[in-house]
Design a protein around this motif. Structure first.
Motif, PDB file in Angstrom:
ATOM      1  N   ASN A 290       8.403   3.185 -19.765  1.00 55.13           N
ATOM      2  CA  ASN A 290       8.604   2.366 -18.587  1.00 55.13           C
ATOM      3  C   ASN A 290       7.315   1.687 -18.127  1.00 55.13           C
ATOM      4  OD1 ASN A 290       7.392   4.554 -17.549  1.00 55.13           O
ATOM      5  ND2 ASN A 290       9.053   5.150 -16.173  1.00 55.13           N
ATOM      6  N   ILE A 291       6.225   1.912 -18.888  1.00 54.55           N
ATOM      7  CA  ILE A 291       5.033   1.107 -18.682  1.00 54.55           C
ATOM      8  C   ILE A 291       4.796   0.353 -19.986  1.00 54.55           C
ATOM      9  CG2 ILE A 291       2.562   1.132 -18.237  1.00 54.55           C
ATOM     10  CD1 ILE A 291       3.013   3.874 -16.869  1.00 54.55           C
TER      11      ILE A 291
ATOM     12  N   GLU B 298       0.815  -1.214   0.000  1.00 53.23           N
ATOM     13  CA  GLU B 298       0.000   0.000   0.000  1.00 53.23           C
ATOM     14  C   GLU B 298       0.846   1.261   0.000  1.00 53.23           C
ATOM     15  OE1 GLU B 298      -3.153   0.003  -0.619  1.00 53.23           O
ATOM     16  OE2 GLU B 298      -2.959  -2.167  -0.725  1.00 53.23           O
ATOM     17  N   GLU B 299       2.049   1.191   0.620  1.00 59.65           N
ATOM     18  CA  GLU B 299       2.816   2.423   0.769  1.00 59.65           C
ATOM     19  C   GLU B 299       3.525   2.841  -0.528  1.00 59.65           C
ATOM     20  OE1 GLU B 299       5.044  -0.931   2.901  1.00 59.65           O
ATOM     21  OE2 GLU B 299       2.991  -0.249   2.596  1.00 59.65           O
ATOM     22  N   ARG B 300       3.576   1.904  -1.514  1.00 62.71           N
ATOM     23  CA  ARG B 300       4.235   2.276  -2.766  1.00 62.71           C
ATOM     24  C   ARG B 300       3.358   3.255  -3.542  1.00 62.71           C
ATOM     25  NH1 ARG B 300       5.549  -2.729  -6.201  1.00 62.71           N
ATOM     26  NH2 ARG B 300       3.724  -3.604  -5.179  1.00 62.71           N
ATOM     27  N   THR B 301       4.006   4.128  -4.351  1.00 61.80           N
ATOM     28  CA  THR B 301       3.215   5.013  -5.203  1.00 61.80           C
ATOM     29  C   THR B 301       2.916   4.267  -6.497  1.00 61.80           C
ATOM     30  OG1 THR B 301       5.137   6.360  -4.743  1.00 61.80           O
ATOM     31  CG2 THR B 301       3.166   7.477  -5.658  1.00 61.80           C
ATOM     32  N   PRO B 302       1.684   4.258  -6.931  1.00 62.12           N
ATOM     33  CA  PRO B 302       1.378   3.612  -8.204  1.00 62.12           C
ATOM     34  C   PRO B 302       2.018   4.390  -9.348  1.00 62.12           C
ATOM     35  CG  PRO B 302      -0.636   4.167  -6.998  1.00 62.12           C
ATOM     36  CD  PRO B 302       0.504   4.810  -6.290  1.00 62.12           C
ATOM     37  N   ILE B 303       2.523   3.663 -10.330  1.00 64.82           N
ATOM     38  CA  ILE B 303       3.077   4.337 -11.506  1.00 64.82           C
ATOM     39  C   ILE B 303       1.946   4.711 -12.456  1.00 64.82           C
ATOM     40  CG2 ILE B 303       3.499   2.198 -12.795  1.00 64.82           C
ATOM     41  CD1 ILE B 303       6.124   3.523 -13.725  1.00 64.82           C
TER      42      ILE B 303
ATOM     43  N   LEU C 228      -1.332   0.132 -11.094  1.00 67.63           N
ATOM     44  CA  LEU C 228      -0.125  -0.583 -11.493  1.00 67.63           C
ATOM     45  C   LEU C 228       1.054   0.037 -10.748  1.00 67.63           C
ATOM     46  CD1 LEU C 228       1.075  -2.682 -13.580  1.00 67.63           C
ATOM     47  CD2 LEU C 228       1.467  -0.723 -15.065  1.00 67.63           C
ATOM     48  N   TYR C 229       1.866  -0.820 -10.136  1.00 65.18           N
ATOM     49  CA  TYR C 229       3.014  -0.325  -9.376  1.00 65.18           C
ATOM     50  C   TYR C 229       4.299  -0.553 -10.169  1.00 65.18           C
ATOM     51  CZ  TYR C 229      -0.258  -0.157  -5.531  1.00 65.18           C
ATOM     52  OH  TYR C 229      -1.327   0.138  -4.750  1.00 65.18           O
ATOM     53  N   PRO C 230       5.322   0.274  -9.914  1.00 66.39           N
ATOM     54  CA  PRO C 230       6.572   0.051 -10.640  1.00 66.39           C
ATOM     55  C   PRO C 230       7.177  -1.296 -10.242  1.00 66.39           C
ATOM     56  CG  PRO C 230       6.814   1.807  -8.990  1.00 66.39           C
ATOM     57  CD  PRO C 230       5.372   1.453  -9.021  1.00 66.39           C
ATOM     58  N   GLY C 231       7.830  -1.930 -11.187  1.00 63.46           N
ATOM     59  CA  GLY C 231       8.501  -3.186 -10.902  1.00 63.46           C
ATOM     60  C   GLY C 231       7.566  -4.346 -10.681  1.00 63.46           C
TER      61      GLY C 231
ATOM     62  N   GLU D  75     -15.644   8.800 -19.481  1.00 62.56           N
ATOM     63  CA  GLU D  75     -15.605   9.269 -18.100  1.00 62.56           C
ATOM     64  C   GLU D  75     -14.380   8.687 -17.424  1.00 62.56           C
ATOM     65  OE1 GLU D  75     -19.241   8.139 -16.151  1.00 62.56           O
ATOM     66  OE2 GLU D  75     -20.364   8.876 -17.890  1.00 62.56           O
ATOM     67  N   GLY D  76     -14.014   9.278 -16.298  1.00 63.70           N
ATOM     68  CA  GLY D  76     -12.941   8.708 -15.500  1.00 63.70           C
ATOM     69  C   GLY D  76     -11.635   9.469 -15.637  1.00 63.70           C
ATOM     70  N   GLN D  77     -10.695   9.088 -14.803  1.00 68.42           N
ATOM     71  CA  GLN D  77      -9.410   9.790 -14.784  1.00 68.42           C
ATOM     72  C   GLN D  77      -8.267   8.793 -14.898  1.00 68.42           C
ATOM     73  OE1 GLN D  77     -10.796  11.099 -10.941  1.00 68.42           O
ATOM     74  NE2 GLN D  77     -10.015  13.139 -11.407  1.00 68.42           N
ATOM     75  N   ILE D  78      -7.174   9.277 -15.439  1.00 67.35           N
ATOM     76  CA  ILE D  78      -5.973   8.459 -15.521  1.00 67.35           C
ATOM     77  C   ILE D  78      -4.845   9.233 -14.839  1.00 67.35           C
ATOM     78  CG2 ILE D  78      -4.318   7.349 -17.072  1.00 67.35           C
ATOM     79  CD1 ILE D  78      -6.574   7.325 -19.175  1.00 67.35           C
ATOM     80  N   PHE D  79      -4.117   8.549 -13.982  1.00 65.78           N
ATOM     81  CA  PHE D  79      -2.986   9.177 -13.309  1.00 65.78           C
ATOM     82  C   PHE D  79      -1.715   8.434 -13.682  1.00 65.78           C
ATOM     83  CE2 PHE D  79      -6.680   9.985 -10.803  1.00 65.78           C
ATOM     84  CZ  PHE D  79      -6.550  11.299 -10.376  1.00 65.78           C
TER      85      PHE D  79
END
Lengths: 509, 407
Positions: free
Chosen positions: A159-160, A2-7, A30-33, A61-65
């Motif tokens: 990188n994705i 949970e503490e990782r930042t999602p890529i 999706l998380y890095p690695g 609709e919706g958002q992408i980060f």
């Protein structure tokens, strides 16, 4: 975790086509690695979702980060700029250009092929790719072309990575190699989304699995904490059995007798050499082999679509009299009273006409009947309705163009037509390729029903697990030769795998 | 996240429509024609200062103003439609027959040759008129068919490019006609044949009542219905569509692709030959190198616009002939350059062809942004059952869309 930042994060993404909802409020992280497997039946919205990420569709609709920042991806270029790279099922390469030229194609800035080639070599070395930057694309094998596609997106700094059914075109050995590379990329911190239908690959390669069903996000699992059965049940939405039935053959009689069959292709290269076997009624004869070992030529030669150098192809009647099918066209074979059905590998390019509707596609086999100069449209329409009902084809109507149906439904239409003529011989090539679990089992059941009806079935397959479970006997092809015929009940996957590459084959190469 | 709400959404994005209703496609096409007329009106006012209503009125009176003008309109439509009918089966088979010009010329040349060489026998009573006409019909159809057979044979046998081949055959046909015009010129040195058999009318196709063009119109109407039935209901029509869609599928079900290519082109050439016969035997009674007047190419547009549907081609022919007749009329009435009519024709065609885009694709404009909407959790849907059903229907369609796009 949970503490990782999602890529990458998609929140409440919805995409409609007209009044059809392809993606309904899908959220994905999706998380890095990590390698995330995206699992879902045909038509569950996986490809649409990935096309949104690669800028082909724009979500309603919706958002992408990406890396915590909200982004808008309105073109493939935007997607590139966000370091998202998609490797499509169908390669997008220019055949007459070299690997390097293909990779730098369309990139801004000064063109420096030498520097680019050096960079490509560095990438190859880093991740373990085997490809020569100076080679022309037309000289490359399918798996090398796929490698070029992957190098291309890495070269552009992605990188994705998103891979849409990457193993569909690969041999088992090549798939193993690809997975090794994916693991290397993961180690290097890249995040990877992989779409695949093959459950053992999901279990093998992924860290997490996200499941889509009917356009909705259902749930996700950590791969090590789940089982293939649990994933399948979630994907289909109910408990499914993963066992394929193999009823005992009833009163098998020799039906198809092939001896010394030798076929050359248009370039004069031998595709089949001295192939001999017998197919029996009420029995499924599996054909195993690495892609391009002569499977297509074998079926097409029997069906009268492929010129034969020499050999014997005899159809054996119920009373035991052999009739030669050699050098006969499909129409002549039909005229002999031999009911031979053929489900080819290329469904929309050969078995069906994509732009014609279900009813017109049913007509392909029957339109010649009768002396009228006009076509009979009533019977094919009735057959189409029957196939739709019996095989549960999901289609708006029988007047819908076949290309608008999903892969599984296209295959049901094709198989439905081919078994409608009550064949005595049924040839199938890669009958479940690209089909999800549910559709695949429908097809296995259909084939088993034909077997029970006494049809001699030749089943060309690529998934050894399936061949070993479904077939009564398995003929293994290697480079156009028969390297052995094994009993399905006692067959060992590894042994067949060896025979496919001729190591330990029953015959000398 | 609040700050991110100001993300840039593209102003427009384009998606492919799913099934397009007939009504919607008709409305879009009608809107295209209305828009085209408005743009034409603006262009007319700006460039010429004429009243656009007058100009449109003149276009219509140019086409329908007098009984004679209406007959000419009918005749022009008949010949253009005839050539378009000829191209339809070939195009449906994806055989790009651009040799309509040559096939018409050869049909016309054959008819003229019969009239010139056998005309004296009819005059002397050695041969009845009906026999000469029968010979002309056979010769024209044969000549047109031969001109189409040659490229078809090469395509079937050696896979040559039919587009270039048929195009080149046009030049050969033009030169052949030019040669025979000099051979048969009347009087010597005139460089043209003139009206053939003017006094005896030998080989002139019969005139029904007093209406010179009626026979042509009837013949073409019969051909239209025939071609519609042939393409839609006959086994041969079915075969040629299968070949056009996928040669591999055709082979797979045992269709002899070579035979179908040659057979279809024989029909295509034969009908072009009929067009040549109608021009030479029915209306012009002479032959020149320009007798087809580019119809072999205009017909390509007619056939495409109607998506190779013979009944639809009646309307597209009408539109194109109306525009070209109207363009002639305004150039004389308003003493404008003839090119002005062509400009208007171009504008109208641009809108009609462009409307296809709006029939197949949908354009979404940027919606006013609701900042909190995206973050809100959707409430439990009371119509969940119904929604599930829709989703089930949706899955197949959605899949096919994405497939199409990736292609």
């Amino acid at each position: 975790m949970e503490e990782r930042t999602p890529i990458l994060e998609m929140r409440h993404v919805t995409k409609r086509f007209g009044n059809i909802i392809a993606n309904d409020d899908v959220s994905l992280t999706l998380y890095p690695g990590e390698i995330l497997a995206l699992l879902g039946e045909n038509g569950s919205g996986k490809t649409t979702l990935m096309n949104i990420l690669s800028g082909i569709y724009y979500p309603d609709e919706g958002q992408i980060f990406v890396e915590g920042k909200e982004v808008s991806i309105s073109s493939p270029k935007d997607s590139f700029d966000l370091k998202i790279g998609m490797i499509h099922q169908h390669f997008k390469l220019v055949d007459v250009m070299s690997v390097t030229e293909n990779i730098v194609l369309g990139l801004p800035g000064k063109l420096d092929l030498k520097q680019a080639a050096a960079d490509i070599r560095a990438i190859c070395e880093r991740y373990g790719f085997e490809v020569d930057p100076d080679e022309k694309i037309y000289n490359l094998s399918v798996s090398q072309k796929q490698t070029v596609e992957i190098v291309k997106v890495l070269f552009r700094g992605a990188n994705i990575l998103i891979l849409d059914e990457p193993t569909a075109v690969l041999t088992p050995q090549e798939a193993v190699k690809l997975f090794a590379i994916l693991r290397n990329m993961k180690e290097a911190g890249h995040a990877i989304i992989i779409i695949t239908h093959k459950m053992h690959e999901v279990m093998d390669i992924s860290d997490r699995v996200a499941i889509l069903r009917k356009g909705r996000y259902i749930t996700s699992f950590v791969t090590t904490e789940t089982t293939a059965q649990e994933l399948t049940d979630n994907m289909v939405g109910r408990a499914v059995s993963l066992n394929i039935e193999r009823p005992e053959p009833v009163d098998p009689k020799d039906r198809l007798f092939i001896q010394g069959l030798t076929v050359k292709n248009e370039e004069g290269v031998y595709k089949l050499r001295d192939v001999s076997f017998t197919a029996r009624s009420g029995e499924i004869l599996g054909i195993a082999g690495i892609a391009g070992s002569g499977q297509r030529e074998l079926l097409e030669a029997i069906a009268g679509l492929q010129p034969v150098e020499y050999g014997i192809i005899n159809y054996i009647d119920d009373d035991g009299t052999p009739e030669s099918l050699l050098k006969k066209t499909p129409v002549e074979i039909q005229a002999m009273g031999v009911s031979l059905s053929f489900v080819p590998e290329d469904r929309l390019g050969m078995g069906l006409v994509g732009n014609m509707d279900l009813s017109e596609n049913m007509m392909l086999r029957s339109y010649r009947e009768g002396h009228s100069i006009f076509t009979n449209r009533r019977d094919p329409a009735a057959l189409a309705r029957q196939v739709v009902e019996e095989l549960e084809v999901s289609t708006p109507s029988i007047n819908t163009a076949v290309r608008k149906l999903s892969g599984g439904n296209v295959q049901k239409v094709l198989v439905g037509r081919e078994i409608a003529s009550a064949p005595t011989v049924l040839l199938t090539a890669y009958a479940v390729r690209g089909l999800d679990i549910n559709a695949s089992y429908t097809i296995y059941n259909l084939i088993n029903r034909q077997k029970a009806a006494g049809v001699a079935i030749v089943f060309v397959g690529e998934d050894l697990d399936v061949l070993v479970e479904l077939c009564d006997r398995i003929l293994v092809l290697c480079d156009g030769r028969v390297s052995g015929i094994v009993d399905g009940k006692t067959a060992d996957k590894n042994e067949i795998g060896m025979m496919m590459t001729h190591v330990g084959g029953a015959h000398e190469g | 996240m609040k700050a991110d709400a100001k993300k840039k959404e593209p102003l427009i994005h384009i998606t492919r429509r799913k099934d397009v209703s007939l009504l919607r496609s008709i409305v879009i096409r009608a809107a295209a024609i209305v828009l085209a007329l408005i743009v034409c009106a603006l262009v007319t006012t700006f460039l010429t200062g004429e009243n656009p209503i007058d100009v449109f009125g003149t276009i219509l009176s140019g086409a329908f103003g007098t009984p004679r003008k209406m007959w000419v309109l009918g005749q022009e439509m008949a010949i253009l439609l005839c050539v378009s009918l000829a191209l339809a089966p070939a195009f449906k088979m994806k055989f790009w027959n651009l040799g309509g010009e040559g096939q018409i010329l050869m049909g016309g040349l054959a008819a003229a040759a019969c009239m010139i060489l056998l005309g004296s026998k009819v005059e002397s009573g050695a041969m009845p008129q009906w026999l000469l006409i029968l010979i002309m019909v056979v010769a024209s159809i044969g000549a047109g068919a031969l001109w189409a057979f040659i490229p078809a044979f090469f395509k079937a046998k050696w896979g040559t490019n039919e587009t270039l081949f048929t195009l080149m055959m046009n030049y050969v046909a033009t030169q052949l006609v030019a040669y025979f015009v000099i051979l048969w010129e009347v009087p010597k040195g005139a460089g043209k044949i003139g009206i053939i058999n003017q006094s005896s009318e030998a080989g002139w196709l019969p005139v029904i009542g007093d209406y010179k063009y009626l026979l042509n119109i009837i013949v073409v109407l019969v051909l239209t219905v025939g071609m519609y039935v042939y393409l839609k209901y006959s086994k041969q029509g079915y075969e040629l569509s299968v070949v056009g869609e996928s040669e591999r599928t055709a082979n797979y079900v045992g269709i002899n692709v070579k035979k179908v290519i040659i057979r279809t082109m024989l029909i295509s050439g034969a009908i072009c030959g009929v067009a040549g016969l109608l021009l030479v035997g029915g209306t012009d009674h002479t032959v020149t190198t320009t007798i087809s007047a580019g119809r072999g190419f205009t017909a390509v547009m007619v056939a495409w616009l109607a998506k190779f549907n013979p009944l639809g081609m009646i309307f597209t022919t009408f539109l194109l002939v109306l525009l070209s007749r109207g363009a002639n009329e305004i150039s004389t009435v308003f003493s404008l350059n003839k090119s002005f009519g062509d400009i208007l024709t171009g504008i109208i065609l641009f809108f009609i062809i462009g409307s296809e885009f709006f029939i197949n694709y949908q354009i979404h404009f940027r919606k006013s942004h609701k900042p909190e909407a995206a973050a809100a959790v959707p409430a439990e849907d009371p119509h969940k059952e119904a929604l599930e059903q829709i989703l089930r229907d949706a899955e197949t369609a959605a899949q096919s869309v994405s497939k199409e796009e990736t292609k």
